[in-house]
Design a protein around this motif. Structure first.
Motif, PDB file in Angstrom:
ATOM      1  N   VAL A 162     -14.316 -10.603 -15.425  1.00  0.00           N
ATOM      2  CA  VAL A 162     -12.857 -11.031 -15.617  1.00  0.00           C
ATOM      3  C   VAL A 162     -12.075 -10.811 -17.061  1.00  0.00           C
ATOM      4  O   VAL A 162     -11.000 -10.101 -17.137  1.00  0.00           O
ATOM      5  N   TRP A 163     -13.074 -10.918 -17.895  1.00  0.00           N
ATOM      6  CA  TRP A 163     -12.688 -10.342 -19.429  1.00  0.00           C
ATOM      7  C   TRP A 163     -12.507  -8.818 -19.613  1.00  0.00           C
ATOM      8  O   TRP A 163     -11.487  -8.467 -19.998  1.00  0.00           O
ATOM      9  N   LEU A 164     -13.299  -8.181 -18.699  1.00  0.00           N
ATOM     10  CA  LEU A 164     -13.049  -6.585 -18.818  1.00  0.00           C
ATOM     11  C   LEU A 164     -11.841  -6.448 -18.041  1.00  0.00           C
ATOM     12  O   LEU A 164     -11.099  -5.281 -18.403  1.00  0.00           O
ATOM     13  N   ARG A 165     -11.572  -6.873 -16.913  1.00  0.00           N
ATOM     14  CA  ARG A 165     -10.150  -6.549 -16.156  1.00  0.00           C
ATOM     15  C   ARG A 165      -9.028  -6.709 -16.974  1.00  0.00           C
ATOM     16  O   ARG A 165      -8.034  -5.808 -17.255  1.00  0.00           O
ATOM     17  N   GLU A 166      -9.138  -7.937 -17.806  1.00  0.00           N
ATOM     18  CA  GLU A 166      -7.974  -8.272 -18.883  1.00  0.00           C
ATOM     19  C   GLU A 166      -7.815  -7.277 -20.031  1.00  0.00           C
ATOM     20  O   GLU A 166      -6.841  -6.753 -20.464  1.00  0.00           O
ATOM     21  N   TYR A 187     -18.867   3.302 -12.707  1.00  0.00           N
ATOM     22  CA  TYR A 187     -18.665   2.328 -11.740  1.00  0.00           C
ATOM     23  C   TYR A 187     -17.636   2.826 -10.836  1.00  0.00           C
ATOM     24  O   TYR A 187     -16.243   3.253 -11.332  1.00  0.00           O
ATOM     25  N   SER A 188     -17.635   2.267  -9.521  1.00  0.00           N
ATOM     26  CA  SER A 188     -16.771   2.291  -8.538  1.00  0.00           C
ATOM     27  C   SER A 188     -15.991   0.945  -7.951  1.00  0.00           C
ATOM     28  O   SER A 188     -15.291   1.138  -7.035  1.00  0.00           O
ATOM     29  N   ALA A 189     -16.713  -0.021  -8.399  1.00  0.00           N
ATOM     30  CA  ALA A 189     -15.973  -1.357  -8.208  1.00  0.00           C
ATOM     31  C   ALA A 189     -16.581  -2.206  -9.300  1.00  0.00           C
ATOM     32  O   ALA A 189     -17.515  -2.215  -9.894  1.00  0.00           O
ATOM     33  N   TRP A 190     -15.612  -3.213  -9.432  1.00  0.00           N
ATOM     34  CA  TRP A 190     -15.785  -4.137 -10.542  1.00  0.00           C
ATOM     35  C   TRP A 190     -17.195  -5.176 -10.173  1.00  0.00           C
ATOM     36  O   TRP A 190     -17.658  -5.446 -11.234  1.00  0.00           O
ATOM     37  N   GLU A 191     -17.515  -5.037  -9.051  1.00  0.00           N
ATOM     38  CA  GLU A 191     -18.594  -6.288  -8.825  1.00  0.00           C
ATOM     39  C   GLU A 191     -19.573  -5.496  -9.023  1.00  0.00           C
ATOM     40  O   GLU A 191     -20.957  -6.247  -9.275  1.00  0.00           O
ATOM     41  N   GLN A 192     -19.933  -4.147  -9.488  1.00  0.00           N
ATOM     42  CA  GLN A 192     -21.077  -3.603  -9.834  1.00  0.00           C
ATOM     43  C   GLN A 192     -21.571  -4.058 -11.390  1.00  0.00           C
ATOM     44  O   GLN A 192     -22.650  -3.493 -11.711  1.00  0.00           O
ATOM     45  N   ILE A 193     -20.626  -4.305 -11.835  1.00  0.00           N
ATOM     46  CA  ILE A 193     -20.859  -4.581 -13.438  1.00  0.00           C
ATOM     47  C   ILE A 193     -21.278  -5.809 -13.922  1.00  0.00           C
ATOM     48  O   ILE A 193     -21.129  -7.011 -13.375  1.00  0.00           O
ATOM     49  N   LEU A 194     -22.454  -5.644 -14.538  1.00  0.00           N
ATOM     50  CA  LEU A 194     -23.385  -6.762 -14.974  1.00  0.00           C
ATOM     51  C   LEU A 194     -23.352  -6.944 -16.584  1.00  0.00           C
ATOM     52  O   LEU A 194     -23.225  -6.055 -17.125  1.00  0.00           O
ATOM     53  N   PRO A 195     -23.804  -8.225 -16.868  1.00  0.00           N
ATOM     54  CA  PRO A 195     -24.372  -8.044 -18.282  1.00  0.00           C
ATOM     55  C   PRO A 195     -25.328  -7.140 -18.577  1.00  0.00           C
ATOM     56  O   PRO A 195     -25.945  -6.851 -17.727  1.00  0.00           O
ATOM     57  N   GLN A 207     -21.121  -1.071 -23.278  1.00  0.00           N
ATOM     58  CA  GLN A 207     -21.398  -2.186 -22.365  1.00  0.00           C
ATOM     59  C   GLN A 207     -21.883  -3.129 -23.227  1.00  0.00           C
ATOM     60  O   GLN A 207     -21.386  -4.397 -23.372  1.00  0.00           O
ATOM     61  N   GLN A 208     -22.919  -2.960 -23.991  1.00  0.00           N
ATOM     62  CA  GLN A 208     -23.613  -3.860 -25.070  1.00  0.00           C
ATOM     63  C   GLN A 208     -22.634  -4.400 -25.913  1.00  0.00           C
ATOM     64  O   GLN A 208     -22.486  -5.661 -26.077  1.00  0.00           O
ATOM     65  N   LEU A 209     -21.640  -3.618 -26.458  1.00  0.00           N
ATOM     66  CA  LEU A 209     -20.901  -3.883 -27.475  1.00  0.00           C
ATOM     67  C   LEU A 209     -19.751  -4.857 -26.924  1.00  0.00           C
ATOM     68  O   LEU A 209     -19.446  -5.916 -27.426  1.00  0.00           O
TER      69      LEU A 209
END
Length: 650
Positions: A162-166, A187-195, A207-209
């Motif tokens: 959610v934070w990344l989308r914003e 990435y091709s979908a938001w759901e693929q993104i993890l911590p 990503q780490q930053l």
């Protein structure tokens, strides 16, 4: 009134000791204590059942004895029933291990269950005590993020997306920022993104930053939620939370400070040159509060319990440490804690009332400090003016923390402290500033470790120098943008034109293999193959390559070092840079001289002698307390301090 006191935890003690505690508080001159910080399991012993009997008695006892309450929301330590009932709300580390209850801060900052239960107990406390005569200020939570700022659970992953989308709006923008074309990470979908959980090798730096940024924001959101609740229920009662400026680097305090009024911070002595570390942390706390007085919420009367080696403070050190904080803008001097604990993880942490009781060095100094602060009450509200600033950005520290660097021997925090220490030794009072903050009031800006900088930050530094300021930049600064992407065209990237230098390659130095500088001194950890374009070379390595340069830029000057200098070289550079900036340096090494002033012109000199010999410093005025005239010279005995109300600037 200068606030004086500490954390009082009466729930740790039989009720018959409470009356003795407040009697001793009056004897010591204590006027405020923090209460309720770790009391959730007493206030809500079972979920949904609240019991305020203990805290009612404590608050009433304080009011009857004229001691103010810095009343805490107890949300830093959920009780055992919380972790037992809601194990999904416990934090998870990067390896996927879920933590257990048994210490403090046992919750995931992104957990909706934790947030709901924390706000519920905070609301009950506020409703109960909003009209209580002892209530002076709210103490929200305690040391946010000290142990649990980064959680890697599924709830955190969802909140991160959610934070990344914003932040980015589209996946294309995110992929560009993170450079996901590398290693087939697109990435091709938001759901693929993890911590950035444990992976076979280095995680993506972008990503780490961003995860560090997200985690800081997630904790800040918890603070805002409690603050807003308290503001609605108790309008007019100030609220704060204790930061750990200069000690804790997991949260971006530049984003926290505007949400706080007043700013408060904790500090404990660590490392070498502890008095310099203390001064840095105090200056940082003052800077976070935009130069206004701040509150020292915690420090120690003597030893702490959490370092590998925990030395006790020498006679007089408790007083000297406290006066250092006061000199650098603190209007509250408070300790952890009032009475040293008999049991628990911090039983070896010193208190204002030690295990040995009142016939002790600690108690005598606690009483002496209370009397001193009462005598110095007129200092309250005065401010410290600094002519120099050190630039510091948490995002830059976090980005450089990624292990895939030219060397792992660079510690940006230690570099910042070392360069601050050089200014301290030169007698220069120094603020800490954000790269995009207002720099117009300074003569000198120092950039010790700013690997990452935005275009706006770089332009801000350029404007400062063009307007007549002096800047000193350390190597490996200005290298990447805010996404940790390399600025192309030659290092030092964002500062290349300002400094009049182009660096084509880094040459990190192995431990124990320094590089010699022709004019005297050595460099360690780092060196560069640099070429002066418009800059004048002030010093070189043995082969003639630039080690120190100076460039004219508008009405100002920009200095650059291509190595991390040892103490002698750094001292020499700082002396010349201060001369460029028109700043006087000290003739009293080891003697701290700081001034506080009121808008009406009343000003105070704090002289603190950290050496083993008496020092004589210039001052004209009257000594505080007592009012003894000081006519031109002030003698400060070894290891002691003096305060003078100045009659004229000396």
């Amino acid at each position: 009134m200068i606030v004086y006191g500490g954390d009082w935890n009466p729930e740790q003690w039989p009720e018959e000791t409470w009356a003795e505690d407040v009697t001793l508080m009056r004897e010591a001159g204590v006027n405020r204590v923090s209460v309720g910080i770790f009391s959730w399991s007493f206030l809500e012993p079972e979920e949904g059942r609240f019991d305020f009997g203990m805290l009612d008695k404590v608050m009433d006892l304080l009011a009857e004895n004229g001691v103010q309450a810095c009343l805490a929301t107890p949300t830093a330590a959920p009780p055992p029933w919380f972790g037992h009932t809601y194990p999904e709300a416990l934090p998870v580390d990067a390896d996927g291990r879920r933590m257990s209850h048994g210490s403090r801060q046992g919750f995931c900052p992104s957990s909706p269950i934790y947030r709901e239960r924390a706000l519920r107990v905070a609301e009950q406390v506020a409703l109960r005590y909003r009209d209580h005569p002892a209530l002076a200020i709210w103490h929200i939570h305690n040391e946010y993020g000290c142990h649990n700022v980064r959680c890697y659970c599924d709830a955190s992953a969802a909140a991160f997306r959610v934070w990344l989308r914003e932040r980015y709006g589209t996946l294309d923008a995110l992929n560009d920022a993170w450079g996901t074309a590398f290693w087939s990470q697109r990435y091709s979908a938001w759901e693929q993104i993890l911590p950035p959980r444990a992976t076979p090798t280095f995680t993506n730096p972008g990503q780490q930053l961003d995860y560090r940024r997200f985690c800081s924001d997630a904790v800040l959101d918890l603070y805002r939620a409690e603050r807003d609740l308290l503001a609605r229920l108790t309008p007019g009662v100030p609220a704060t939370t204790n930061l750990m400026a200069g000690m804790h680097w997991e949260m971006d305090y530049w984003t926290y400070a505007p949400e706080m009024d007043p700013v408060s911070s904790d500090h404990y002595l660590i490392g070498e040159d502890p008095h310099i570390h203390l001064a840095f942390s105090a200056d940082f706390a003052r800077s976070l509060n935009r130069g206004r007085p701040w509150l020292l919420m915690e420090h120690s009367t003597s030893a702490v319990n959490w370092q590998g080696h925990n030395p006790a403070k020498r006679p007089g050190e408790l007083l000297r440490n406290s006066v250092q904080h006061l000199a650098r803008g603190a209007d509250a001097i408070m300790f952890f804690q009032w009475r040293a604990s008999r049991a628990g993880a911090e039983k070896w942490h010193s208190g204002m009332v030690p295990h040995a009781g009142t016939d002790t060095k600690i108690w005598r100094e606690v009483k002496a400090l209370g009397a001193l602060l009462k005598d110095l009450a007129e200092v309250e509200g005065s401010t410290v003016t600094a002519d120099a600033a050190i630039l510091l950005d948490y995002a830059s520290i976090w980005a450089e923390d990624h292990p895939a660097q030219p060397t792992t021997h660079r510690d940006p925090v230690e570099i910042i402290r070392q360069w601050y220490g050089a200014l301290w030794k030169a007698g220069v009072t120094c603020d800490v500033a954000h790269p995009e903050g207002d720099l117009s009031r300074y003569r000198l800006v120092v950039v010790p470790a700013l690997y990452l900088i935005s275009d706006a930050g770089a332009a801000n530094v350029e404007r400062f120098v063009a307007a007549g300021g002096t800047v000193l930049v350390a190597p490996y600064s200005g290298i990447v943008d805010e996404h940790d992407r390399v600025r192309l065209g030659g290092y030092p990237g964002a500062f290349r034109d300002l400094l009049g230098v182009t660096v084509e390659e880094f040459f990190p130095l192995a431990p124990g293999e320094p590089v010699t500088v022709a004019g005297g001194g050595t460099g360690t950890v780092w060196s560069e193959l640099a070429h002066a374009t418009t800059a004048k070379v002030l010093d070189t390595y043995a082969g003639g390559e630039p080690a120190w340069t100076r460039n004219a830029w508008g009405d100002g000057t920009a200095h650059y070092l291509t190595t991390l200098p040892d103490g002698d070289l750094l001292g020499r550079v700082v002396a010349e840079v201060c001369a460029d900036a028109g700043l006087a340096t000290t003739n009293h090494p080891g003697v701290e001289l700081v001034r506080r002033a009121h808008p009406d012109g009343r000003s105070y000199l704090f002289a603190i002698n950290h050496t083993e010999a008496a020092a004589v410093v210039p001052a004209t005025g009257v000594a505080l307390p007592g009012g003894r005239p000081v006519d031109g010279e002030l003698t400060v005995p070894a290891g002691e301090f003096r305060v003078v109300r100045l009659l004229a600037v000396s």
